[in-house]
Design a protein around this motif. Structure first.
Motif, PDB file in Angstrom:
ATOM      1  N   GLU A  13      32.059  45.836  71.350  1.00 41.98           N
ATOM      2  CA  GLU A  13      32.845  46.716  70.468  1.00 41.98           C
ATOM      3  C   GLU A  13      34.332  46.687  70.815  1.00 41.98           C
ATOM      4  OE1 GLU A  13      31.844  48.110  67.628  1.00 41.98           O
ATOM      5  OE2 GLU A  13      30.090  46.892  68.053  1.00 41.98           O
ATOM      6  N   ARG A  47      35.362  43.498  69.060  1.00 39.21           N
ATOM      7  CA  ARG A  47      35.449  43.667  67.598  1.00 39.21           C
ATOM      8  C   ARG A  47      36.692  44.478  67.214  1.00 39.21           C
ATOM      9  NH1 ARG A  47      29.555  44.058  67.705  1.00 39.21           N
ATOM     10  NH2 ARG A  47      28.761  42.151  66.737  1.00 39.21           N
ATOM     11  N   GLY A  48      36.890  45.593  67.910  1.00 36.33           N
ATOM     12  CA  GLY A  48      38.061  46.408  67.600  1.00 36.33           C
ATOM     13  C   GLY A  48      39.351  45.635  67.819  1.00 36.33           C
ATOM     14  N   VAL A  88      40.014  43.119  64.987  1.00 38.89           N
ATOM     15  CA  VAL A  88      40.532  43.724  63.759  1.00 38.89           C
ATOM     16  C   VAL A  88      42.013  44.098  63.919  1.00 38.89           C
ATOM     17  CG1 VAL A  88      40.334  45.776  62.286  1.00 38.89           C
ATOM     18  CG2 VAL A  88      38.323  44.386  62.799  1.00 38.89           C
ATOM     19  N   GLN A  89      42.424  44.528  65.111  1.00 39.91           N
ATOM     20  CA  GLN A  89      43.863  44.754  65.291  1.00 39.91           C
ATOM     21  C   GLN A  89      44.637  43.441  65.177  1.00 39.91           C
ATOM     22  OE1 GLN A  89      44.653  47.288  68.703  1.00 39.91           O
ATOM     23  NE2 GLN A  89      44.341  49.079  67.420  1.00 39.91           N
ATOM     24  N   PRO A  92      44.272  47.406  58.642  1.00 41.07           N
ATOM     25  CA  PRO A  92      42.990  46.964  58.074  1.00 41.07           C
ATOM     26  C   PRO A  92      42.102  48.131  57.637  1.00 41.07           C
ATOM     27  CG  PRO A  92      43.478  45.745  60.080  1.00 41.07           C
ATOM     28  CD  PRO A  92      44.496  46.849  59.981  1.00 41.07           C
ATOM     29  N   MET A  93      41.498  47.980  56.473  1.00 41.34           N
ATOM     30  CA  MET A  93      40.516  48.941  55.983  1.00 41.34           C
ATOM     31  C   MET A  93      39.137  48.302  56.058  1.00 41.34           C
ATOM     32  SD  MET A  93      42.483  50.615  52.705  1.00 41.34           S
ATOM     33  CE  MET A  93      42.418  49.140  51.702  1.00 41.34           C
ATOM     34  N   ALA A  94      38.116  49.151  55.997  1.00 43.21           N
ATOM     35  CA  ALA A  94      36.745  48.656  56.134  1.00 43.21           C
ATOM     36  C   ALA A  94      36.428  47.575  55.104  1.00 43.21           C
ATOM     37  CB  ALA A  94      35.767  49.828  55.989  1.00 43.21           C
ATOM     38  N   GLY A  95      36.936  47.750  53.879  1.00 41.71           N
ATOM     39  CA  GLY A  95      36.585  46.848  52.795  1.00 41.71           C
ATOM     40  C   GLY A  95      37.128  45.441  52.950  1.00 41.71           C
ATOM     41  N   GLU A  96      38.154  45.274  53.784  1.00 43.84           N
ATOM     42  CA  GLU A  96      38.786  43.959  53.920  1.00 43.84           C
ATOM     43  C   GLU A  96      38.287  43.184  55.128  1.00 43.84           C
ATOM     44  OE1 GLU A  96      42.417  45.945  54.551  1.00 43.84           O
ATOM     45  OE2 GLU A  96      43.193  45.523  52.554  1.00 43.84           O
ATOM     46  N   MET A  97      37.564  43.879  55.994  1.00 44.76           N
ATOM     47  CA  MET A  97      37.216  43.268  57.275  1.00 44.76           C
ATOM     48  C   MET A  97      35.869  42.559  57.209  1.00 44.76           C
ATOM     49  SD  MET A  97      39.678  43.541  59.356  1.00 44.76           S
ATOM     50  CE  MET A  97      40.766  43.215  57.965  1.00 44.76           C
ATOM     51  N   PRO A  98      35.748  41.480  57.965  1.00 41.85           N
ATOM     52  CA  PRO A  98      34.488  40.725  57.964  1.00 41.85           C
ATOM     53  C   PRO A  98      33.528  41.249  59.030  1.00 41.85           C
ATOM     54  CG  PRO A  98      36.090  39.594  59.323  1.00 41.85           C
ATOM     55  CD  PRO A  98      36.779  40.853  58.807  1.00 41.85           C
ATOM     56  N   ASP A  99      32.290  40.823  58.955  1.00 42.60           N
ATOM     57  CA  ASP A  99      31.393  41.002  60.090  1.00 42.60           C
ATOM     58  C   ASP A  99      31.794  40.003  61.169  1.00 42.60           C
ATOM     59  OD1 ASP A  99      29.987  43.094  59.053  1.00 42.60           O
ATOM     60  OD2 ASP A  99      28.326  41.881  58.275  1.00 42.60           O
ATOM     61  N   MET A 100      31.575  40.390  62.421  1.00 41.87           N
ATOM     62  CA  MET A 100      32.040  39.573  63.548  1.00 41.87           C
ATOM     63  C   MET A 100      30.885  39.280  64.500  1.00 41.87           C
ATOM     64  SD  MET A 100      35.481  41.854  64.105  1.00 41.87           S
ATOM     65  CE  MET A 100      34.804  43.303  63.285  1.00 41.87           C
TER      66      MET A 100
END
Lengths: 164, 793
Positions: free
Chosen positions: B683, B686-687, B690-691, B720-728
């Motif tokens: 985690e 992942r965090g 996204v940054q 970044p918003m949830a809708g733009e981010m991919p699964d990692m």
């Protein structure tokens, strides 16, 4: 302040199932009323103009931005915050899923995020991952990268439908 | 005592397991305890009047109208605060030549950036203080603005701080070998210009501090959202003229930090000074505009860089010319030269090559100061290095994975010293790349990419290898003179009921520090993690330490906790051996019970041992040591830093009509040494990714030519918003450091370090056939369309 416009407003509302009577400044935002006047510090003020969602609370069944609503507008309303939703156990499964998935780090966005997640699950019992992501795009999280939150919501949606 | 980490069936095997975070349960119930949740008797609120000009002389301040506002108690100018609070100079001796002028908590006669505090209004409510602040009249005389980075040193550019002589804050050049000769004779030399955008951390909890001065006790107490309580203790004591022991810094829940909250901010020091003057609690909570104009910024770099390769793809040399603008002051006490310095240290990091030249030029300008933000310098160095490697591969017609395999340090070559003079104890570039290629099905993805291309869909695959600097020694700050501890400590005690309390100098901002410490202590002593209470973030309570930054919590704080736990275990077994008439070495502690080490048979519960020691000590032999509390400290000594490594991959689609990038999936394989809690490590990564994705695609602070910050709200500065981010997808290789028993290195910055480069390479991979290339972050639709020649004005 002119005499015509009263700067204090009397309101009566229900907060977390308890009746509250208060006299509030007309400019008092709902989030400040909850945090400063009622000591309900679970929801947070962050961007202060309705973008980030950290102040999200439930008003008459809807997820509402506490920083975009005045306390005076909540007269007669039924308001639920994370404290009350925790006490009743209404979202226990969602909270447990957040802990299990580590869908929170610093926890600052979490109370607002949970209210938004619950609203989604109420409106769409079995959302797809893309739908979860779109729905939560009004709630910012700078720590997790969102994936664990999506996982947690997906888990709860399936469990509530008896799919796990 | 040691732990047989290789045996997963060993007793009390909590290290390496996913166990729940002890503090997560209350956070999901809204029972967090952040600074703004606190209200103290007689508490007042401070709001700052801030400069609307990027550069202006302060000719006078008129506060009468502000003082007339109901609830306003005092208005303070810079001169008022300067009577009780000395200015600071943010330089470090080991960063030779670094200069910065004295900086006051509130500007005294000159404001140097939009947002610099010029006066403070204290009132009984935040609203009254804000009303008062709006009525403070400051007579500003605007001065010439220095804004542009690349012309900051030109002869006709105004010098921001006249006493400094010029706008150069710091310059470092590093030479290894003969880069010019190698470049002249190389098969191919590829050059490019890269830009990374000025951005900031956007912690959802704004900067927050509440300070009380109790004159009767002679003690200052600060409740502070900070990553480094002991550093803040030292700074407040020094500049307010107090003994360090008379300053207590308490750090409860912190709503995000990412490096933003590890610095000394003028308004926060001013809040402490005001508390000392007024003798009552003063609260300062930044609003969102203040966050954008006064939280540190970072990553404002422009780099011209070259790579030389031979016919086989062997990298021969890198040549790096980095420029960065740090705003009006170097930030105290870590300084603003570190980021550029890191670029010099880290470029070319994964690769075995010989000739290296790197220069960083750090200049002043009339903007918000920049300083260390998550993965300091790494995203810049990785983007430059990996961008050049991909460009060289394209020139040679090589596959991006193949050229990296050709050049990465062999997994069996360690220890090794890089051309940048970084010392690597043990890395796993090849094993990590192998894991990545398998995880993402690299060949399958290339086929899919080709199929989509045939349909007119432009997908790209981007690879980025990287190194990450963690577990810093005193070589990072201490040798330069900063009172920032590289050592950290932990006290572990057993209470009468057999439960444990661990007090640690590292801090928690959501990473899971407390979970990590609880499972280390649990395994070290031999109890369930649920029997361990962890206390962090109080300078009057915990052992002295550095706090949590530069990915040091697990590697440094975790090792101190392990050593303290093992020492306590030995103490407990010594008492138990006496009580049971046994040899201590024949006993063990498992699941909260003293057992026979060989058979596992239970001999004595810890609560019974606790009862005897605390309440019936008379029954134990006179002179038997019975200290059920142990403290240990840990500092690294063999290597200045524990380097980690990893590799990321991005798969994305570029809409060549709109310029919009859609992230499809992201992978990261990371080697952070011993993994203590797999879920928390994943985690963190992942965090962090996204940054990094935010920096690659969205985040950019805009200023106009007059130094006005143009996008100081969350609606205008995109994160970044949830809708733009991919699964990692996250994978691991584990190469423990031999510096500690625990073997843990850091994992907090890997995601941020590599993600922007992976995205850049993926976009350019998608666009390569179209003759387009982007190297200026963030990669907005406009920049992509310009690269494609679809916007030309």
């Amino acid at each position: 302040m002119s005499d015509v416009f009263r700067n204090k407003v009397d309101i009566t509302l229900t907060v977390n199932g308890e009746e509250v009577e208060a006299r509030v400044p007309a400019g008092r935002h709902l989030i400040d009323f909850l945090r400063l006047d009622l000591g309900l510090t679970g929801a947070h003020a962050s961007c202060e103009h309705g973008v980030c969602g950290a102040c999200t609370v439930k008003v008459d069944g809807d997820a509402v931005r506490g920083c975009l609503m005045l306390a005076a507008q909540a007269d007669g309303a039924e308001v639920w915050t994370i404290e009350g939703m925790s006490d009743t156990g209404a979202i226990r499964d969602l909270q447990d899923a957040f802990v299990t998935r580590n869908a929170l780090q610093c926890g600052f966005c979490t109370p607002g995020m949970l209210v938004a997640c619950e609203e989604l699950l109420t409106r769409d019992a079995l959302p797809e991952r893309d739908e979860i992501r779109d729905y939560l795009s009004g709630n910012y999280c700078r720590c997790t990268g969102y994936e664990a939150i999506v996982d947690a919501v997906e888990d709860v949606a399936k469990a509530r439908r008896g799919l796990t | 005592m040691t732990i047989s980490f290789g045996n997963p069936d060993r007793p009390n095997s909590y290290i390496g397991k996913t166990v729940p975070r002890p503090n997560a349960g209350r956070l999901v119930e809204g029972r967090g305890h952040y600074v703004d949740d606190m209200t103290l008797p007689r508490m007042v609120h401070v709001v700052f009047v801030r400069s609307p000009f990027a550069h202006a002389r302060i000719k006078g301040i008129e506060a009468a109208d502000a003082l007339a506002v109901k609830g306003v108690l005092r208005v303070f100018t810079g001169a008022d605060i300067a009577k009780v609070c000395t200015p600071w100079v943010a330089v470090l001796a080991h960063l030779k030549g670094l200069k910065s002028p004295p900086e006051h908590a509130i500007a005294v006669d000159r404001a140097c950036w939009v947002g610099e505090p010029v006066a403070a209004v204290v009132a009984t409510s935040r609203a009254a203080a804000e009303d008062g602040a709006a009525l403070v009249e400051v007579d500003f005389y605007p001065l010439p603005v220095t804004g542009d980075m690349m012309t900051a040193l030109d002869a006709d550019t105004p010098v921001l701080h006249a006493d400094m002589g010029d706008n150069l804050a710091f310059r470092r050049e590093h030479h290894e070998g003969d880069v010019d000769a190698v470049m002249a004779g190389a098969h191919k030399v590829v050059s490019a210009r890269f830009k990374t955008a000025r951005h900031t951390g956007v912690t959802l909890e704004p900067r927050s501090i509440l300070v009380d001065w109790n004159g009767a006790e002679g003690q200052l107490t600060a409740w502070h959202a900070t990553q480094a309580p002991h550093m803040i203790q030292s700074v407040l004591a020094q500049h307010l003229g107090l003994e360090e022991g008379r300053v207590r810094v308490i750090c409860g829940d912190v709503g995000g930090s990412y490096g933003i909250k590890v610095h000394v901010y003028p308004d926060e020091v001013a809040t402490a000074a005001i508390a000392k003057i007024m003798g009552r609690p003063v609260k300062f909570i930044a609003d969102r505009l203040e966050s954008f104009t006064t939280d540190i910024h970072a990553r404002d770099h422009e780099i011209r860089a070259k790579i030389a390769v031979d016919e086989t793809g062997k990298i021969l040399a890198f040549d790096i010319d980095d420029w960065t603008a740090i705003g009006a002051y170097s930030v105290y006490p870590r300084t603003s030269a570190i980021e550029g310095n890191q670029v010099v240290n880290l470029c070319g990091g994964p690769y075995d090559f010989s000739d290296y030249r790197a220069k960083t030029t750090v200049v002043f300008q009339n903007k918000t100061p920049t300083c260390q933000y998550r993965a300091v310098g790494h995203p810049i160095a990785v983007a430059v290095t990996e961008g050049l490697v991909d460009m060289a591969a394209a020139e040679l017609g090589m596959d991006p994975v193949a050229i990296r395999r050709r050049n990465m340090y062999a997994d069996d070559c360690y220890p090794v010293t890089s051309p940048a003079k970084m010392r690597f104890e043990g890395l796993s570039h090849h094993a990590s790349m192998d894991t990545l290629v398998a995880l993402m099905d690299y060949d399958g993805l290339r086929l899919e990419q080709a199929e989509m291309r045939a349909k007119g869909i432009y997908r790209g695959i981007g690879i980025a290898s990287f190194i990450e600097l963690t577990n810093p020694s005193p070589f990072m700050y201490g040798i330069g003179g900063a009172r920032i501890s590289a050592q950290d400590g932990c006290t572990v005690r057993m209470d009468p009921d057999g439960s444990l309390v661990a007090l640690s100098g590292v801090t928690e901002q959501g990473q899971g520090t407390e979970a990590m410490l609880s499972q280390i202590v649990a395994e070290g002593v031999g109890v369930s993690p649920s029997r361990v209470r962890v206390i962090t973030g109080d300078t009057q309570v915990t052992p002295y330490g550095g706090g949590t930054w530069a990915s040091r919590g697990a590697g440094i704080g975790g090792e101190a906790a392990l050593q303290a736990a093992l020492a306590l275990k030995a103490s407990i077994l010594e008492v138990a051996a006496s009580m049971l008439q046994a040899q201590a070495k024949a006993l063990d502690i498992r699941d909260g019970k003293v057992v026979d080490a060989d058979s596992g048979a239970e001999r004595l519960a810890l609560e019974e041992l606790g009862r005897i020691v605390y309440f019936r000590g008379d029954t134990l032999p006179k002179g038997l040591p019975r200290e059920l509390v142990q403290t240990r400290h840990f500092i690294t000594s063999e290597y200045p830093f524990a380097f980690t490594n990893g590799v990321q991959a991005s798969y994305l689609e570029v809409d060549t009509d709109t310029g919009i990038v859609k992230l499809l999936k992201h992978w990261c394989v990371e080697d952070c040494g011993r993994i203590i809690n797999p879920q928390l490590v994943d985690e963190q990564i992942r965090g962090g990714i996204v940054q990094g994705l935010g920096g690659a695609l969205y985040e950019e602070i805009h200023y106009d030519a007059e130094g006005q910050l143009l996008n100081g709200s969350m609606a205008d500065y995109l994160v970044p918003m949830a809708g733009e981010m991919p699964d990692m997808v996250i994978g691991h290789v584990e190469t423990p450091t031999m510096e500690s028993t625990l073997g843990a290195k850091g994992a907090g910055e890997a995601g941020t370090a590599g993600a922007p480069a992976a995205v850049m390479n993926a976009i350019n991979d998608a666009l390569r056939g179209l003759g387009a290339q982007v190297t200026e972050m963030p990669f907005t639709p406009e920049r992509i369309l310009r690269a494609l020649g679809k916007i030309e004005d």
